[in-house]
Scaffold this active site. Structure first.
Site, short mmCIF file in Angstrom:
data_model
loop_
_atom_site.label_atom_id
_atom_site.label_comp_id
_atom_site.label_asym_id
_atom_site.label_seq_id
_atom_site.Cartn_x
_atom_site.Cartn_y
_atom_site.Cartn_z
N SER A 29 -8.88 14.98 47.83
CA SER A 29 -9.70 13.77 47.91
C SER A 29 -8.83 12.53 47.76
CB SER A 29 -10.78 13.79 46.83
OG SER A 29 -10.17 13.96 45.56
N ASN A 116 -13.78 16.22 34.86
CA ASN A 116 -15.21 16.04 35.08
C ASN A 116 -15.75 14.76 34.42
OD1 ASN A 116 -14.87 18.45 36.30
ND2 ASN A 116 -16.03 19.67 34.81
N THR A 161 -47.63 -13.04 62.98
CA THR A 161 -47.96 -11.69 62.50
C THR A 161 -48.02 -10.86 63.77
OG1 THR A 161 -50.37 -11.95 62.68
CG2 THR A 161 -49.39 -12.62 60.60
N HIS A 162 -47.60 -9.64 63.70
CA HIS A 162 -47.53 -8.77 64.90
C HIS A 162 -46.67 -9.39 65.98
CE1 HIS A 162 -51.09 -6.68 63.18
NE2 HIS A 162 -51.46 -7.91 62.88
N SER A 283 -19.55 -11.44 77.53
CA SER A 283 -19.60 -10.20 78.29
C SER A 283 -18.43 -10.16 79.24
CB SER A 283 -20.92 -10.14 79.07
OG SER A 283 -20.79 -9.26 80.18
N LYS A 289 -23.05 -14.84 79.53
CA LYS A 289 -23.54 -14.24 78.29
C LYS A 289 -22.92 -14.79 77.02
CE LYS A 289 -25.85 -11.13 77.75
NZ LYS A 289 -26.42 -9.82 77.98
N GLU A 296 -26.48 -8.09 65.29
CA GLU A 296 -26.73 -6.74 65.81
C GLU A 296 -25.99 -5.69 65.00
OE1 GLU A 296 -27.46 -7.05 70.56
OE2 GLU A 296 -25.51 -7.65 69.86
N TYR A 323 -21.04 20.08 36.34
CA TYR A 323 -20.21 19.59 37.43
C TYR A 323 -20.09 20.65 38.53
CZ TYR A 323 -16.38 17.92 40.26
OH TYR A 323 -15.65 17.51 41.33
N GLN A 328 -17.67 15.61 44.72
CA GLN A 328 -16.56 14.89 45.33
C GLN A 328 -17.02 14.14 46.59
OE1 GLN A 328 -12.56 16.58 45.11
NE2 GLN A 328 -12.55 16.58 47.34
N LYS A 331 -17.98 10.01 46.78
CA LYS A 331 -17.14 8.81 46.83
C LYS A 331 -17.04 8.14 48.19
CE LYS A 331 -14.57 11.11 44.01
NZ LYS A 331 -15.73 11.68 43.27
N1 ARG Z 1 -11.81 15.06 42.81
C1 ARG Z 1 -12.85 15.54 41.97
C2 ARG Z 1 -14.17 14.85 42.28
O1 ARG Z 1 -14.14 13.86 42.91
C3 ARG Z 1 -12.48 15.29 40.54
C4 ARG Z 1 -13.09 16.25 39.59
C5 ARG Z 1 -12.61 17.61 39.83
N2 ARG Z 1 -13.01 18.50 38.78
C6 ARG Z 1 -12.91 19.81 38.93
N3 ARG Z 1 -13.30 20.53 37.95
N4 ARG Z 1 -12.40 20.36 40.02
O2 ARG Z 1 -15.24 15.28 41.89
#
Ligand code: ARG
Length: 466
Positions: A29, A116, A161-162, A283, A289, A296, A323, A328, A331
């Site tokens: 990650s 975690n 309205t509408h 355009s 244009k 948009e 957990y 993951q 994010k």
């Molecule tokens: N990269 C992991 C996440 O975003 C971090 C936590 C990982 N924990 C684990 N027990 N593998 O969730």
């Protein structure tokens, strides 16, 4: 990004085989969570300070750790730090770098901590700051809306309205409708922030720790308002992300509605506004244009933020305590949503500030579409006719006008009297657009005094000098 074979996984003790390359790539990650480096380092420094205070590590060790983390921070900020995919994520990359430079001391940092509770803490810290930045941007948009409302205090536009002409309203009143929406959006963000700003750190993997830590100290150090009460919930909770995504989905919904109006208003069909050239594109084939791409795109990006909200709901729905690696996935959704809403609000604030209504054109087309028909009905009500009857009478007058291609205003008094003898000379003012707007003095109405009050109130609330 390097991938050196000899890097040891911090969790590698029980493994006899190296990680498959495919697995490394799939689970890593680092390419997105490195964004959390500031929060990760801040969390680690607070944790190290706490460990020393509690005599779990020595003062010297804590200082070595903190110095090492500060060096790493500087390296990351200057762009020379080398992230390594083999080390999965931001947490292990930084910890590994720390151990490389501080040895034994660095190896003690992860005492009474797990990734975690670490990742939950980093995410909450990051989101807290993002909420503050987004709030400031939305406030900026509100200031633009307010300035737009104040710049054209007397301009009247058709209210719809509408998407059918309904009743005349002040341009300022229409603008202030959006001010209210964004005010509620900010309240929602503020409310969400209360639940974001609680510290999971010290929950460790899921069950807490047998070491004598001080969670309250760490929370205070990091500016949290409190600690998560249950260690299992602390590492398993992502509802704060969903809450935030829901709050900004509404920001996007409001932006999208405003964007839609700007798009409509800038067509020849409406002709209400001319968008600034700097905010439009042309355009490649049609020379005439001028396209409203920015509104948009804001409208389009709204779907993307809703998508992230749905994705997160779906991600957490069947996860057993506590957990799970599924988390993951939170994010990229969160970061993209933050980036999208921030960029959209920021650019909308500039467009709104620079918006120029075509006052003369709008004023010219106001007499079309029976905008004061309700005023005529209200006039009859004031003369004693029950509203339902008044509605019927005016409906007949409108049908009569439509058949002749004329406006009520163009009818002779005698002619009007054939529909109701309650109609007298004084009806002329009632049928004017200005008369209609001025009459709407009810609380929250478009009457000029009410709108002036609303502007004052907003300025006061926002601390803007009038
Ligand atoms: N990269 C992991 C996440 O975003 C971090 C936590 C990982 N924990 C684990 N027990 N593998 O969730």
């Amino acid at each position: 990004m390097t991938d050196s074979k000899d890097i040891k996984k911090p969790w590698g003790g029980r493994f006899t085989e190296g990680t498959d390359k495919l697995v490394e790539r799939f689970t890593a990650s680092i390419h997105f969570d490195k964004r959390l480096f500031r929060q990760d380092i801040a969390g680690s420094k607070a944790h190290a300070r706490m460990l020393a205070r509690q005599d779990i590590i020595s003062q010297d060790e804590a200082e070595t750790i903190i110095r090492g983390l500060d060096e790493i921070l500087a390296e990351i900020e200057s762009g020379i730090f080398v992230w390594n995919e083999t080390l999965e994520d931001v947490h292990m990359n930084i910890e590994n770098a720390l151990v490389e430079r501080t040895g034994e001391a660095g190896k003690k940092l992860h005492t009474a901590r797990s990734r975690n509770d670490q990742v939950a803490t980093d995410t909450r810290l990051y989101l807290r700051d993002a909420i503050d930045r987004i709030d400031a941007l939305v406030r900026g948009l509100q200031a633009s809306i307010l300035s737009q409302a104040k710049r054209h205090p007397d301009l009247i536009i058709p209210g719809y309205t509408h998407l059918q002409r309904a009743q005349p309203v002040l341009w300022a009143h229409h603008m202030l409708a959006y001010l209210e929406m964004f005010k509620r959006d900010r309240e929602r963000l503020f409310d969400c922030r209360k639940r974001v700003n609680i510290c999971p750190l010290g929950s460790a993997a899921l069950a807490g720790t047998g070491l004598a830590i001080d969670r309250e100290f760490v929370a205070r150090e990091l500016g949290f308002d409190g600690v998560c009460a249950n260690s299992m919930d602390a590492v398993a909770d992502r509802d704060f992300i969903i809450e935030f995504l829901a709050a900004i989905s509404l920001v996007m919904a409001h932006l999208s509605r405003l964007a839609e109006e700007l798009i409509l208003w800038s067509t020849i069909e409406f002709g209400f506004i001319d968008l600034p050239d700097a905010f439009c594109t042309g355009s490649s084939i049609m020379p005439q244009k001028k396209n409203p791409d920015i509104p948009e795109l804001i409208r389009g990006k709204t779907g993307r933020v809703y998508g992230h909200l749905m994705a997160m709901f779906t991600t957490i729905k069947a996860l057993p305590m506590t957990y799970n690696r599924d988390f993951q996935e939170d994010k990229e959704a969160l970061f993209d949503a933050i980036d999208t809403v921030s960029a959209s609000v920021e650019i909308m604030a500039v467009i709104v500030a620079r918006l120029v209504p075509n006052e003369r054109y709008i004023t010219r087309i106001l007499d079309k579409g029976f905008l004061t028909a309700t005023d005529l009905a209200d006039y009859l009500v004031k003369k004693g006719l029950p509203f339902r009857q008044a509605h019927e009478v005016v409906g007949k007058i409108v049908a009569h006008c439509l058949a002749r291609g004329q406006e009520i205003r163009e009818m002779k008094l005698d002619e009007l009297k054939t529909f109701s003898n309650l109609i007298e000379e004084d009806v002329a003012y009632v049928l004017t657009i200005e008369g209609s707007v001025k009459s709407r003095r009810s609380t929250g109405g478009t009457g000029p005094e009410r709108v002036a009050e609303a502007i004052k109130r907003a300025e006061l609330e926002m601390g803007i000098k009038g």
